[in-house]
Motif scaffolding. Structure first.
Motif, PDB file in Angstrom:
ATOM      1  N   GLU A 258      28.911  28.624 -80.576  1.00  0.00           N
ATOM      2  CA  GLU A 258      30.024  28.462 -79.645  1.00  0.00           C
ATOM      3  C   GLU A 258      30.322  26.986 -79.411  1.00  0.00           C
ATOM      4  OE1 GLU A 258      31.140  30.886 -75.629  1.00  0.00           O
ATOM      5  OE2 GLU A 258      29.185  29.936 -75.698  1.00  0.00           O
ATOM      6  N   HIS A 419      36.554  36.632 -67.512  1.00  0.00           N
ATOM      7  CA  HIS A 419      36.527  35.987 -68.818  1.00  0.00           C
ATOM      8  C   HIS A 419      36.550  34.464 -68.712  1.00  0.00           C
ATOM      9  CE1 HIS A 419      36.768  35.890 -73.103  1.00  0.00           C
ATOM     10  NE2 HIS A 419      37.986  35.365 -73.143  1.00  0.00           N
ATOM     11  N   SER A 422      33.414  32.171 -69.326  1.00  0.00           N
ATOM     12  CA  SER A 422      32.813  31.983 -70.642  1.00  0.00           C
ATOM     13  C   SER A 422      33.152  30.602 -71.169  1.00  0.00           C
ATOM     14  CB  SER A 422      33.311  33.048 -71.624  1.00  0.00           C
ATOM     15  OG  SER A 422      32.971  34.337 -71.165  1.00  0.00           O
ATOM     16  N   THR A 425      36.668  28.930 -72.903  1.00  0.00           N
ATOM     17  CA  THR A 425      37.717  29.915 -72.663  1.00  0.00           C
ATOM     18  C   THR A 425      38.760  29.302 -71.737  1.00  0.00           C
ATOM     19  OG1 THR A 425      36.209  31.775 -72.907  1.00  0.00           O
ATOM     20  CG2 THR A 425      38.243  32.178 -71.702  1.00  0.00           C
ATOM     21  N   ALA A 443      31.989  27.689 -66.733  1.00  0.00           N
ATOM     22  CA  ALA A 443      30.756  28.206 -67.327  1.00  0.00           C
ATOM     23  C   ALA A 443      29.540  27.490 -66.738  1.00  0.00           C
ATOM     24  CB  ALA A 443      30.788  28.049 -68.848  1.00  0.00           C
TER      25      ALA A 443
END
Length: 476
Positions: A258, A419, A422, A425, A443
């Motif tokens: 990621e 979401h 994350s 994002t 995050a």
């Protein structure tokens, strides 16, 4: 999530290769039949059975030695009457006929009788046994299972035994009954122990085989592999540890991919702008234009520096899960100071702090190094999207302390509220340079709250925009 590129792909391949190497080093060397169920069983059986037999024989020897005195007294009392009767019978006859008479009496007993000279026993008996013999008592020779008794004051000694000897010719070459019983008993114990050991060690071996296969799969790069539930309680902790390790490795690999993909994508934009500014800088002589281009490159460098710093912070929380160090703070003062430290970033936005719902002089436990990360990232996020005002408020809900950061911006759709926490994002409408960001701030905030045993959530704000809430136990 942002797309991948060749650099990110090569980084992913390197990380997977490293993980495979680590698992291959840790892989048990059970290949090629080096270890098998039968070999494990026999090794364990011989070790356990040998130890058991050694312990049993040692205990038997110790008990026999301890009970020897008691056994000797019992044997003397048991045989004293028989020996006295034999002695009286011999005394009814002349001493010259004792040899013949003892042979006659010997035929009536199942064990052997005889007469020897006293002087011949000095080397056979111990000094204590000789003293008993001379005192008129019965001396017992344990090695030969023989009893000796001096006949009156004469120099002759009555010999009784060996007591365990049989006069049956058919049993002369056979093993003694006691030894046969011992052999039969130990054989049965060995068989029963072997059967029990087999049923105990078989599920252990199956669990070990499952662990071996799981380790091999992980070593080959299959990070989805997990060890099945162990049948044996002996292997269950090892199986759970293996699965926890695999999950942690998979999580670290996912974080690495990621970060690699996200950072490689985010680096392209400022680097491309800097390259473009450098090309324009070489083609213009206008001082004002050159100053503008220098300012653009400085802004891009600041953006790169912030990206690297934020990425390292997120990676540290993901990798190390540091141990929190809690300390008690006067919460209203701490909150006001933290908001004040970033007020300048809000430019001309109206930023208010409301602690009116908190009890007076409330003290709260928090990690004074980590918690500012969470609060400042929420404020920076609010600065990007607020139209005119931001409000920070706090309240005590039972045992939990809550911090709300509200803005009057565009808000977050309900389906996106989870979401946004994350990494990398961002909502589609935020992908312009006016808002910037890399999707790491929220995050990091959630990781910090997990460190405190709390939570970070998103909702609709009373001001019309988004509300972010940090909640954790006020007393740790």
């Amino acid at each position: 999530m942002t797309g991948t590129d060749p650099d990110a792909g090569s980084a992913r391949e390197r990380s997977q290769g490293l993980a495979r190497s680590l698992f291959r080093v840790a892989l048990p060397r059970w290949r090629g039949g080096r270890y098998s169920l039968s070999k494990l069983f026999f090794n364990f059986y011989l070790l356990a059975m040998g130890s058991f037999v050694a312990i049993a024989f040692t205990a038997d020897l110790v008990i026999s030695t301890a009970q020897r005195g008691i056994t000797d007294d019992y044997a003397r009392r048991f045989m004293r009457g028989t020996i006295t009767l034999i002695e009286d019978e011999l005394f009814r006859h002349p001493r010259s006929s004792w040899e013949k008479k003892i042979q006659t009496i010997d035929e009536k007993f199942s064990y052997k009788l005889g007469i020897v000279e006293r002087i011949t026993l000095d080397r056979k008996l111990t000094p204590s046994q000789v003293d008993k013999l001379d005192a008129g008592d019965i001396a017992i020779d344990h090695d030969g299972d023989i009893m000796y008794h001096r006949l009156g004051t004469s120099s002759l000694v009555l010999v009784v035994g060996p007591l365990a000897a049989s006069r049956n010719p058919e049993q002369t070459d056979r093993l003694p009954l006691e030894l046969r019983l011992r052999l039969l008993t130990w054989s049965l114990i060995g068989v029963i122990f072997g059967i029990a050991l087999w049923f105990w060690i078989r599920p252990v071996w199956r669990d070990l085989e499952a662990l071996r296969q799981t380790a091999r799969d992980l070593g080959d790069g299959d990070f989805e592999a997990r060890s099945p539930a162990a049948r044996s309680q002996l292997i269950a902790p090892l199986s759970d540890t293996m699965n926890s390790m695999a999950e942690r490795v998979q999580q670290l690999m996912a974080t690495h991919r990621e970060l690699s993909c996200g950072i490689s994508h985010e680096l392209r934009t400022p680097i491309a702008r800097m390259r473009f500014a450098l090309e324009m800088l070489t083609e213009t002589d206008d001082p004002a234009e050159r100053e503008r281009l220098w300012g653009m490159m400085e802004a891009d460098l600041d953006e790169l520096d912030h990206l690297i710093d934020t990425s390292l912070t997120y990676a540290r929380f993901e990798r190390e899960a540091p141990e929190p160090h809690f300390s008690s703070v006067r919460f209203a003062d701490w909150l006001a100071d933290e908001v004040e430290s970033v007020r300048l970033l809000g430019r001309d936005l109206e930023l208010a702090v409301d602690t009116s719902q908190l009890p007076e002089n409330l003290a709260v436990d928090l990690d004074r190094k980590a918690m500012p990360y969470a609060l400042r990232n929420l404020l920076r996020n609010a600065f990007k999207y607020a139209a005119r005002q931001i409000r920070v408020s706090a309240e005590l809900d039972g045992e939990r302390i809550l911090i709300h950061v509200d803005d009057d911006g565009i808000g977050i759709p309900p389906e996106e509220r989870e979401h946004v926490f994350s990494a990398f994002t961002r909502l589609d409408r935020s992908r312009d340079r006016s808002t910037g960001g890399y999707g790491l701030g929220l995050a990091i905030a959630r990781r910090v709250l997990e460190l405190h045993g709390g939570s970070a959530t998103a909702d609709a704000a009373p001001l019309g925009g988004a509300r972010f809430t940090l909640a954790w136990q006020a007393r740790q």
